[in-house]
Design an enzyme around this catalytic site. Sequence first.
Site, short mmCIF file in Angstrom:
data_model
loop_
_atom_site.label_atom_id
_atom_site.label_comp_id
_atom_site.label_asym_id
_atom_site.label_seq_id
_atom_site.Cartn_x
_atom_site.Cartn_y
_atom_site.Cartn_z
N ARG A 90 17.46 41.32 49.67
CA ARG A 90 16.51 42.63 49.93
C ARG A 90 15.90 42.47 50.86
O ARG A 90 15.12 43.99 51.43
CB ARG A 90 16.25 42.38 48.13
CG ARG A 90 16.26 43.39 47.28
CD ARG A 90 14.93 42.74 46.06
NE ARG A 90 15.79 43.44 44.44
CZ ARG A 90 15.13 43.50 44.14
NH1 ARG A 90 13.70 42.77 44.25
NH2 ARG A 90 16.24 44.17 42.21
N ASP B 83 0.03 48.87 39.63
CA ASP B 83 1.33 47.74 40.20
C ASP B 83 0.95 47.51 40.95
O ASP B 83 -0.15 47.49 41.90
CB ASP B 83 2.44 48.90 40.12
CG ASP B 83 3.33 47.59 39.67
OD1 ASP B 83 4.14 48.27 39.17
OD2 ASP B 83 4.41 47.26 41.03
C1 LIG Z 1 10.75 46.62 35.53
S1 LIG Z 1 8.61 47.36 35.86
C2 LIG Z 1 8.65 47.74 34.77
C3 LIG Z 1 7.68 48.89 34.49
C4 LIG Z 1 7.19 49.50 33.15
N1 LIG Z 1 6.06 49.20 32.49
C5 LIG Z 1 8.25 49.70 32.20
O1 LIG Z 1 9.18 49.01 31.02
O2 LIG Z 1 9.93 50.98 32.80
C6 LIG Z 1 7.89 45.78 37.00
C7 LIG Z 1 6.89 46.08 37.22
O3 LIG Z 1 6.04 45.27 37.26
C8 LIG Z 1 5.14 45.21 38.82
N2 LIG Z 1 4.27 43.80 39.22
C9 LIG Z 1 4.87 42.97 39.35
N3 LIG Z 1 4.83 41.25 39.17
C10 LIG Z 1 3.32 41.59 39.41
C11 LIG Z 1 2.01 41.33 40.03
N4 LIG Z 1 1.57 40.17 40.01
N5 LIG Z 1 1.00 41.88 39.23
C12 LIG Z 1 1.45 43.23 38.95
N6 LIG Z 1 2.89 44.31 38.48
C13 LIG Z 1 3.26 42.99 39.16
C14 LIG Z 1 6.34 45.14 39.30
O4 LIG Z 1 6.35 45.92 40.49
C15 LIG Z 1 7.07 46.25 39.21
O5 LIG Z 1 7.27 47.52 39.69
#
Ligand SMILES: C[S@@+](CC[C@H](N)C(=O)[O-])C[C@H]1O[C@@H](n2cnc3c(N)ncnc32)[C@H](O)[C@@H]1O
Length: 296
Positions: free
Chosen positions: A48, A158
Amino acid sequence: MEDADDGRSVGSGARPMGAKEFQQLSEFIQNECGIKLPPAKKTMLEARLQKRLRVLGFHSFGEYCSYLFSSTGLEAELTELLNVVTTNTTHFFREPKHFDVLGAEVLAAWSARTGNRREFRAWSAGCSTGEEPYTLAMVLLAHQEASPGFRFSVTATDISTRVLQQAVRGVYSEDKVEDLPQAIMRKHFMRSKDRTRRLVKVAPEVRNRVVFQRLNFMEEFRLEGEPMDVVFCRNVLIYFERATQEAIVAKLCRHLRPGGWLFIGHSESLTGMRLPLHLHSPTIYQRRRETGEETS
Ligand SMILES: C[S@@+](CC[C@H](N)C(=O)[O-])C[C@H]1O[C@@H](n2cnc3c(N)ncnc32)[C@H](O)[C@@H]1O
């Protein structure tokens, strides 16, 4: 883990990442955004980050680390690094049972209890490219049609600025909506005039109902306005260690109204954590009401 790799590998270019660089980077990433990267994730991180190295003109991860951990690098590169390390897999009406419970149970009971006298507030915490908060808005709009006077807002947050930019546009490839019922498609999506582009856009009535904002769960944060009635924080906690998960959910609870609902992903669990929640059904929780506490 379903979300573990979303195919952003770009092939090799720079020299392989050394163990020391991996340790420096993984510790830094975990401190900044909570995401844990065990040694098995080294190849993924390497793949990545290749593109960032190319963009910056570096030939080794050593050079990248020296830049990242310098004062100018930190300021310029942190957002980019977080954009790269987060996994953003998501789709419309993901884990559809949650939206059934929301529509049939939570909203019906809420409107009956409050008489729709105040605004219903929903939060998609870790919203990725927007499919989850837009699905929430669609379900809430359906309830609005059935329950006159119902008002609502959807906040979506996010850490990744890259996904937030995509979410605000609300443009998706057609294959992301091919399994949605025709009625939903007709009502809430617009097809691109140039059909060869195979794109759809979320209709303005839905897009305008969602407010996106950057928020890092690892920081102290405060959301504007009244506490939330429902929080969807799904498929986010799996990336964190248990102590971090507990601390983050405790923060979410501070923004949740007593009696309000928390939905987590199907591979996540809060069992054994000290939180002001009780389990409604697997992956669905309600914030406990303290004696005499206002609930509506
Ligand atoms: C797999 S996606 C989940 C999306 C959606 N909630 C779903 O279930 O389909 C996880 C998301 O968490 C966000 N994320 C990861 N670490 C984070 C943090 N410390 N604070 C806020 N968001 C975060 C990532 O950027 C990503 O977009």
